[in-house]
Design an enzyme around this catalytic site. Structure first.
Site, mmCIF file in Angstrom:
data_model
loop_
_atom_site.group_PDB
_atom_site.id
_atom_site.type_symbol
_atom_site.label_atom_id
_atom_site.label_comp_id
_atom_site.label_asym_id
_atom_site.label_seq_id
_atom_site.Cartn_x
_atom_site.Cartn_y
_atom_site.Cartn_z
ATOM 1 N N CYS A 16 27.967 23.966 78.127
ATOM 2 C CA CYS A 16 27.720 25.370 78.475
ATOM 3 C C CYS A 16 27.532 26.179 77.199
ATOM 4 O O CYS A 16 26.633 27.007 77.098
ATOM 5 C CB CYS A 16 28.914 25.983 79.199
ATOM 6 N N ASP A 444 46.830 29.363 38.682
ATOM 7 C CA ASP A 444 46.960 30.455 37.743
ATOM 8 C C ASP A 444 48.435 30.491 37.336
ATOM 9 O O ASP A 444 49.297 30.109 38.111
ATOM 10 C CB ASP A 444 46.539 31.734 38.486
ATOM 11 N N ASP A 645 41.606 36.897 39.171
ATOM 12 C CA ASP A 645 41.099 35.545 39.363
ATOM 13 C C ASP A 645 39.995 35.489 40.406
ATOM 14 O O ASP A 645 39.497 34.416 40.717
ATOM 15 C CB ASP A 645 42.231 34.611 39.812
HETATM 16 P P1 ADP Z 1 46.613 35.764 32.951
HETATM 17 O O1 ADP Z 1 46.527 36.354 34.320
HETATM 18 O O2 ADP Z 1 46.471 34.274 32.971
HETATM 19 O O3 ADP Z 1 47.787 36.222 32.170
HETATM 20 P P2 ADP Z 1 44.837 37.723 31.737
HETATM 21 O O4 ADP Z 1 43.383 37.635 31.473
HETATM 22 O O5 ADP Z 1 45.327 38.742 32.685
HETATM 23 O O6 ADP Z 1 45.297 36.252 32.162
HETATM 24 O O7 ADP Z 1 45.568 37.980 30.358
HETATM 25 C C1 ADP Z 1 45.359 37.103 29.262
HETATM 26 C C2 ADP Z 1 46.274 37.448 28.112
HETATM 27 O O8 ADP Z 1 45.899 38.697 27.548
HETATM 28 C C3 ADP Z 1 47.703 37.613 28.503
HETATM 29 O O9 ADP Z 1 48.378 36.385 28.574
HETATM 30 C C4 ADP Z 1 48.231 38.492 27.385
HETATM 31 O O10 ADP Z 1 48.538 37.697 26.253
HETATM 32 C C5 ADP Z 1 47.046 39.370 27.054
HETATM 33 N N1 ADP Z 1 47.168 40.632 27.759
HETATM 34 C C6 ADP Z 1 46.526 41.046 28.843
HETATM 35 N N2 ADP Z 1 46.899 42.278 29.194
HETATM 36 C C7 ADP Z 1 47.826 42.672 28.313
HETATM 37 C C8 ADP Z 1 48.614 43.856 28.133
HETATM 38 N N3 ADP Z 1 48.530 44.898 28.979
HETATM 39 N N4 ADP Z 1 49.459 43.901 27.106
HETATM 40 C C9 ADP Z 1 49.567 42.862 26.266
HETATM 41 N N5 ADP Z 1 48.867 41.730 26.377
HETATM 42 C C10 ADP Z 1 48.001 41.627 27.377
HETATM 43 MG MG MG Z 2 46.662 36.789 36.179
#
Ligand code: ADP
Ligand code: MG
Length: 753
Positions: A16, A444, A645
């Site tokens: 159907c 992650d 992500d």
């Molecule tokens: P994840 O989610 O794997 O931590 P991100 O791209 O969000 O990856 O961040 C990558 C890295 O960048 C972090 O591990 C940190 O070392 C640095 N980072 C990101 N945002 C900040 C922040 N607001 N202050 C300090 N370090 C930061």
């Molecule tokens: Mg992250």
């Protein structure tokens, strides 16, 4: 353009679904159609300026179906649909059980005849025999009148529109048996020299119709049970809300709540819509939404979601999401959509069902023809004709693609519903199917493996000023960031009453950190990559000892020099260790993917037992890493927090979002795990595996049954073993096959994940 889902009335079998789909697809103005036998619903996309739902329904009415318009209010709609389903079920029960005695009497007569012919019991008195054999046509006519309607309609539609479905098959089968028997009786004197006029088949008509009706009844009853997950979710919905309007407390139906209404919740009441607490505090039981058993503490500013239950406190909240926007409504919608979606594995069954009816009709005539041409020289014409008729009816009755049509959707409905109850939201059947093939899970780090609530662990200060001053600059910058790391630093500053300054020109540097201007100086905070980009002298060796313990460095610098380093530690989720071990046991490889420092990531991976580490990746490289794994022929499931992500989640064969708190991006990923629970990742994979296993079992049994049943009923084994399946057993087998498929799917409900 409009897309709507309509319940379909009158659907009896998988074929159907195919013919409805075909007919609607061919209708001008209709762009997309998907009909699901499991949910008895059609999802139609059509141009609402050129065709109306009523016209759509008219298109399929000649086939014996109609569309039921979707109700606006979800609650009301479901109640209504449920009531109709219950009515249908009780009517079926009444009909089946009222005809049951006839079937029993027929079988009893059959057994008596058999015993007599085997000389186990003496011959019946001629009066009794005549009575019984005149009772049969009366019973057969009654049964045909009560239960035969859909099948006779099937014949009518076949003759009138040339459309055959399984109703047509059963109709032709049972009425052929009836008409043959009637002809024998009516022209007994004329025919007796040529035919065995005693070999009437009224019992076939009676027993087959009753069995099939019984099977349909049991099937419908079980099928209604497969969909009860939605009902449970709907029952979470409050019906009324106590709102505060123009200085008065007012109880109103849930549907009348508007945005920004102030809603009062008393102890032990359901939260009617989503919102934010503005007064009071409490603990809320969110287990129905998140699977988290412990009530969650809620204060002013925290969000609450509809369908959860207040414990002992009382509070007032402002409605931010109402009606279909609430999380509960979205979850219900998602579960409904997923249950109604088609798994790719169903395509084969669909293709077969589509050609099944004409092929079976042809086979039935072929078998009849073969009996009439080949058999008379061995067994005589009379026996050949009656055997041919038995084959003809048997094939038509046994070869219902019902079980085939039920195999996939019933398992999907139960599987998706079971997931929803465990806090595993599946977007569609295809996702559930792909997940069982996944051989690598990319995880992650932050928020998936770790708690995502880092805490400040230690401070290194090279600024020449006090720790407090250095932390003030860092915390001021981080105050503007949304990264979990930032939260750790800001919280620390607040706890130590560190005064913050104003930041200008704030910017996030993807995957590396942040920058901002305080008092005319440009500051940077981030990882070693960021410092390398700045070309300021800094020896990262100083960090190794700490990073190897799994801590993340945040380096504060200007364009000239590094001012200090703060180490934050994000504790591993204890359940992550168990989950990873479990994944390995399932034969799945694990990869940790993070933007964090390499040493930190490796330390964390080691702690939880992850096989591979890919660290210091920019968000766009996460996507490339997934692609690279796929290019090696791996089926990748990626679990992430769904925020940064998203591209990688979308690239993965199955994206699994870990929803934290009440913020659920359920549309973004194939699977959403509520409450960010990694243990559920394993459950999700197991759910997909058991669901697929159930589907495969179902399909196997449905196929095997037709593969054996048709030749058996057709008499293909007769020349060798003398086997010829009685149509009565064909009816029994056919009823049994659908019931067993649905029962097998229902078993999924109680399977432990
Ligand atoms: P994840 O989610 O794997 O931590 P991100 O791209 O969000 O990856 O961040 C990558 C890295 O960048 C972090 O591990 C940190 O070392 C640095 N980072 C990101 N945002 C900040 C922040 N607001 N202050 C300090 N370090 C930061
Ligand atoms: Mg992250």
């Amino acid at each position: 353009m409009q897309t709507s889902t309509y319940k379909i009335k009158g659907m009896h079998c998988a074929s159907c679904a195919i013919s409805i789909e075909d007919t609607l697809k061919k209708t001008p103005g209709v762009t997309e159609v998907s009909v699901n036998y499991g949910t008895e619903a059609a999802k139609v996309s059509f141009d609402d300026t050129s065709i109306t739902p009523v016209q759509l329904s008219a298109k399929i009415e000649p086939l014996g179906y109609s569309l039921i318009a979707p109700d606006k209010g979800q609650m009301a709609g479901m109640d209504h649909a449920k009531m109709e389903a219950e009515d249908e079920l009780s009517e079926m029960r009444r009909k089946v059980f009222s005809m049951m005695p006839f079937a029993i009497i027929s079988v009893a007569i059959m057994i008596l005849d058999l015993l007599v012919s085997l000389k186990y019991i003496p011959e019946m008195s001629p009066t009794l025999e005549t009575f019984l054999h005149h009772l049969l046509p009366v019973m057969a006519t009654t049964t045909l009148a009560v239960l035969g309607r859909p099948y006779l309609m099937g014949i009518y539609r076949f003759l009138r529109y040339g459309k055959a479905n399984m109703d047509t098959l059963i109709g032709i089968g049972t009425s052929a048996a009836f008409l043959y028997s009637f002809t024998l009786g009516a022209f007994e004197n004329v025919l007796s020299p040529y035919l065995d006029v005693k070999a009437a088949y009224y019992d076939v008509t009676i027993v087959v119709l009753v069995f099939i009706a019984l099977g349909k009844y049991l099937e419908l009853r079980s099928k209604q049970k497969t969909g009860d997950a939605i009902e449970k979710l709907l029952s979470l919905q409050a019906k009324k809300a106590l709102v505060f309007r123009s200085g008065k407390e007012l109880e109103i139906p849930m549907e009348e709540v508007v945005h920004d209404d102030l809603i009062i919740v008393k102890p032990a009441e359901k939260i009617p819509v989503d919102g934010e607490i503005i007064e009071g505090s409490t603990y809320i039981d969110e287990s129905m939404i998140s699977g988290e058993p412990m009530p969650v503490k809620k204060n002013v500013g925290d969000s609450v979601v509809s369908g959860t239950i207040n414990t002992t406190g009382a509070f007032t909240f402002r409605a931010t999401k109402i009606g279909s926007e609430t999380m509960l409504a979205r979850i219900i919608q998602m579960v409904e959509d997923a249950q109604g979606s088609k798994a790719p594995i169903q395509a084969l069954a669909d293709k077969i069902s589509a050609v099944f009816v004409p092929i079976v009709l042809a086979l039935a005539f072929l078998a009849l023809g073969a009996w009439l041409i080949i058999a008379p020289q061995y067994i005589g014409f009379a026996k050949a004709l009656s055997s041919g008729l038995v084959s003809f009816v048997g094939i038509l009755v046994i070869a219902c693609p019902c079980a085939l049509g039920l195999a996939t959707p019933t398992a999907i409905i139960v599987g998706v519903g079971k997931g929803a109850r465990e806090g595993i939201l599946v977007k569609d059947a295809a996702t559930l199917e792909t997940l069982h093939k996944a051989n690598v899970v990319v995880l992650d780090k932050t928020g998936t493996i770790t708690k995502g609530k880092p805490e400040l662990a230690s401070v290194m200060n090279f600024s020449g000023k006090s720790d407090e001053e250095m932390l003030s600059v860092l915390a001021s910058l981080e105050k503007k960031s949304e990264h979990p790391i930032a939260h750790a630093i800001v919280t620390h500053a607040a706890e130590h009453k560190i005064v913050l300054s104003e930041v200008k020109d704030f910017q996030a540097i993807k995957g590396k950190g942040i920058e901002g201007n305080i008092g005319g100086v440009l500051y940077f905070a981030g990882n070693t990559k960021l410092v390398a980009d700045l070309h300021v002298p800094f020896d990262t060796a100083a960090l190794i000892e700490e990073t190897k313990k799994g801590k993340t460095p945040i380096i504060l610098a200007t364009k000239e020099k590094v001012l200090g380093v703060v180490m934050v530690a994000d504790a591993v989720k204890p359940e992550a260790i168990v989950a990873i071990a479990h994944l390995h046991k399932l034969g799945i490889k694990t990869v940790l993917l993070t933007g964090d420092d390499r040493n930190t990531a490796e330390a964390i991976a080691k702690e939880v037992g992850i096989d591979d580490v890919v660290a210091e990746v920019l968000p766009e490289d996460k996507l490339n890493k997934v692609k690279e794994l796929q290019s090696r022929g791996l089926i990748v499931a990626m679990a992430g927090d769904g925020v940064n992500d998203a591209p990688a989640l979308a690239q993965a064969n199955v994206g699994i979002a870990m929803a934290t708190g009440t913020d659920v991006a359920i549309e973004s990923a194939g699977i959403t795990l509520l409450h960010g629970d990694i243990a559920k990742l394993v459950k999700a994979i197991e759910l997909s595996r058991v669901t697929m296993r159930t589907i495969k079992q179902n399909l196997f049994w449905a196929f095997i049954y037709n593969i054996i049943g048709i030749p058996l009923a057709g008499g293909a084994f007769y020349p060798f073993f003398g086997w010829l399946l009685s149509p009565i057993f064909a009816g029994l087998a056919m009823a049994f096959s659908s019931v067993s498929v649905v029962t097998n799917s229902l078993r999924l409900k109680t399977t432990k994940l």
